[in-house]
Design an enzyme around this catalytic site. Sequence first.
Site, mmCIF file in Angstrom:
data_model
loop_
_atom_site.group_PDB
_atom_site.id
_atom_site.type_symbol
_atom_site.label_atom_id
_atom_site.label_comp_id
_atom_site.label_asym_id
_atom_site.label_seq_id
_atom_site.Cartn_x
_atom_site.Cartn_y
_atom_site.Cartn_z
ATOM 1 N N HIS A 38 0.867 -1.184 0.000
ATOM 2 C CA HIS A 38 0.000 0.000 0.000
ATOM 3 C C HIS A 38 0.903 1.234 0.000
ATOM 4 C CE1 HIS A 38 -3.958 1.927 1.626
ATOM 5 N NE2 HIS A 38 -3.233 2.817 0.972
ATOM 6 N N GLU B 261 -2.619 -1.633 -3.146
ATOM 7 C CA GLU B 261 -3.720 -0.860 -2.579
ATOM 8 C C GLU B 261 -3.382 0.624 -2.614
ATOM 9 O OE1 GLU B 261 -5.009 -4.101 0.884
ATOM 10 O OE2 GLU B 261 -3.930 -2.266 1.438
ATOM 11 N N HIS C 101 -7.977 -5.678 7.432
ATOM 12 C CA HIS C 101 -7.763 -4.643 8.442
ATOM 13 C C HIS C 101 -8.015 -5.210 9.840
ATOM 14 C CE1 HIS C 101 -6.776 -0.345 9.017
ATOM 15 N NE2 HIS C 101 -7.299 -0.577 10.202
#
Length: 237
Positions: free
Chosen positions: A43, A70, A190
């Site tokens: 990410h 991401e 997450h």
Amino acid sequence: MTKLSVNINKIATLRNARGGNVPDLIQVAKDIERFGAQGITIHPRPDERHIRYQDARDLKKIVTTEYNIEGNPEKSFMDLVLEVKPTQVTLVPDAVDAITSNAGWDTMKHADYLKEIIQELQRNDIRVSVFVDPVLKMIEGAKLINTDRIELYTEAFAHDFSQGNKNGILPYVEAAKLANSLDLGINAGHDLSLDNIHFFKQNIPNLLEVSIGHALIAEAIYLGLDNVVNMYLNKLK
């Protein structure tokens, strides 16, 4: 079996803390795949505080499993992923100064914006996943913008589970059922951890992939990276 994609941002954070190349991000990615993980996730953020844009390019050369990038689809991010062409791009609406992702997309409010981005990625043979909260309206919106998959934002579930409240899974079950009925693939991520991953996987029908980074790397400090990757794989069977 649900696939495990390991987010290696924290490896980059540790490397950057000393300014050298220890730990070696590329070698860690190779090792994680060798240990059995079915994907590598990164990410990158605009300030490159952990993953650098060059890391994304270098990883493309060596990742042999699924490669997931991401991020918020601002111009620099889009330029990067259209150059690198990973297996999957996960669109996340994080602010530039966000410590970590903290909300899913409003797929209704941002429908036109997201649909255009999704079309561009798909034209380049990149699978698209959209980060969403377990809200039925947002799942319906995800279908309307023609994304391939959704990624369920699981912080609320993880918090409830840590407090002993297993009913926190219920919105996710309903979201998954709706996604399945709409032929949307389901990812999740997450705050998933060894403590909660098996319960989550057992309750979410047709969960295709989980992306886990912070907890997995923290657990690996105590238990070892090879061991932790395989502990997740056993729980995801």
